[in-house]
Design a protein around this motif. Structure first.
Motif, short mmCIF file in Angstrom:
data_model
loop_
_atom_site.label_atom_id
_atom_site.label_comp_id
_atom_site.label_asym_id
_atom_site.label_seq_id
_atom_site.Cartn_x
_atom_site.Cartn_y
_atom_site.Cartn_z
N VAL A 104 0.84 -1.20 0.00
CA VAL A 104 0.00 0.00 0.00
C VAL A 104 0.87 1.24 0.00
O VAL A 104 1.85 1.34 0.75
N ASP A 105 0.52 2.20 -0.86
CA ASP A 105 1.11 3.53 -0.85
C ASP A 105 -0.04 4.50 -0.54
O ASP A 105 -0.75 4.93 -1.45
N PRO A 106 -0.27 4.80 0.74
CA PRO A 106 -1.43 5.63 1.11
C PRO A 106 -1.34 7.06 0.60
O PRO A 106 -2.37 7.73 0.52
N SER A 107 -0.15 7.52 0.22
CA SER A 107 -0.03 8.91 -0.24
C SER A 107 -0.78 9.14 -1.55
O SER A 107 -1.16 10.27 -1.84
N VAL A 108 -1.00 8.07 -2.30
CA VAL A 108 -1.74 8.19 -3.57
C VAL A 108 -2.92 7.22 -3.61
O VAL A 108 -3.47 6.96 -4.68
N GLU A 109 -3.29 6.69 -2.44
CA GLU A 109 -4.42 5.76 -2.32
C GLU A 109 -4.31 4.59 -3.29
O GLU A 109 -5.25 4.24 -3.99
N PHE A 110 -3.11 3.98 -3.30
CA PHE A 110 -2.87 2.81 -4.13
C PHE A 110 -2.59 1.62 -3.24
O PHE A 110 -1.84 1.72 -2.26
N GLY A 111 -3.17 0.48 -3.57
CA GLY A 111 -2.88 -0.71 -2.79
C GLY A 111 -3.18 -1.98 -3.55
O GLY A 111 -4.04 -2.02 -4.43
N LEU A 112 -2.43 -3.00 -3.21
CA LEU A 112 -2.63 -4.34 -3.75
C LEU A 112 -2.74 -5.31 -2.59
O LEU A 112 -2.06 -5.17 -1.58
N ARG A 113 -3.62 -6.30 -2.75
CA ARG A 113 -3.72 -7.37 -1.77
C ARG A 113 -3.64 -8.69 -2.52
O ARG A 113 -4.32 -8.87 -3.52
N PHE A 114 -2.84 -9.59 -2.00
CA PHE A 114 -2.68 -10.91 -2.58
C PHE A 114 -3.32 -11.89 -1.62
O PHE A 114 -2.86 -12.06 -0.50
N GLU A 115 -4.39 -12.52 -2.05
CA GLU A 115 -5.13 -13.44 -1.20
C GLU A 115 -4.95 -14.86 -1.67
O GLU A 115 -4.82 -15.13 -2.86
N THR A 116 -5.02 -15.77 -0.72
CA THR A 116 -5.02 -17.19 -1.04
C THR A 116 -6.46 -17.62 -1.23
O THR A 116 -7.30 -17.40 -0.37
N HIS A 117 -6.74 -18.20 -2.38
CA HIS A 117 -8.07 -18.70 -2.67
C HIS A 117 -8.02 -20.21 -2.76
O HIS A 117 -7.72 -20.76 -3.81
N SER A 118 -8.25 -20.86 -1.64
CA SER A 118 -8.35 -22.31 -1.65
C SER A 118 -9.41 -22.70 -0.64
O SER A 118 -9.57 -22.07 0.39
N LEU A 119 -10.13 -23.74 -0.95
CA LEU A 119 -11.19 -24.19 -0.05
C LEU A 119 -10.59 -25.07 1.03
O LEU A 119 -9.91 -26.05 0.74
N ASP A 120 -10.83 -24.70 2.28
CA ASP A 120 -10.41 -25.53 3.40
C ASP A 120 -11.46 -26.61 3.62
O ASP A 120 -12.55 -26.55 3.11
N ASP A 121 -11.12 -27.58 4.46
CA ASP A 121 -12.06 -28.66 4.74
C ASP A 121 -13.35 -28.15 5.36
O ASP A 121 -14.41 -28.71 5.15
N ASP A 122 -13.27 -27.06 6.16
CA ASP A 122 -14.46 -26.56 6.83
C ASP A 122 -15.22 -25.54 5.99
O ASP A 122 -16.23 -25.01 6.42
#
Length: 155
Positions: A104-122
């Protein structure tokens, strides 16, 4: 099985490349203007290097700030090394791009998020959380890139 275009992995690589390019520019020319970064990373990543006391304090993830003081920024193909100040104690870190969870670079309101997309057993595919789980998504639970809402970083 027919061949498909793996957009998730393509975005993953593109966003990591963007972070690498931004950090290389900062290494070459310094941080311009009010730019600064909040970088959250997975401290359990096998290639992440940090002092034992930091790993003990942040056993799963850690957010670092590159703003007023940083040193020895070295941008590499698979990650970057930097020395940051923790309570007047300079500590070298190595953060692999694959370990980054948010950038995230809050000075220019830019951000990236890298999420894990996998189904857990629950988890089930019919959860009512508003997310559509795509079983044909990235293999091995790799992270996909998405834009971050900056509200959580505002004071």
């Amino acid at each position: 099985m027919s061949r498909t275009i793996d957009y998730g992995n393509l975005m993953h690589r593109a966003m990591r490349g963007l972070i690498q390019e931004v950090l290389q520019d900062v290494a070459d020319h310094g941080l311009p203007g009010a730019h600064h970064f909040f970088i959250t990373f997975d401290t359990t990543h096998p290639q992440a290097l940090l002092a034992d006391w930091l790993r003990d304090r942040y056993p799963t993830e850690m957010t670092v700030v590159m703003q007023n003081w940083y040193d020895n920024l070295e941008v590499r193909r698979d990650g970057f090394a930097v020395t940051l100040n923790f309570g007047d104690q300079p500590e070298p870190l190595y953060i692999p791009y694959d370990a980054i969870k948010t950038f995230v670079d809050p000075s220019v309101e830019f951000g990236l998020r890298f999420e894990t997309h996998s189904l857990d057993d629950d988890e089930s595919e019919d959860d009512d959380d508003g997310d559509d789980h795509d079983p044909s998504g990235p293999p091995g639970g790799q992270r996909e890139a998405e834009v971050v809402r900056l509200d959580r970083f505002r004071k």
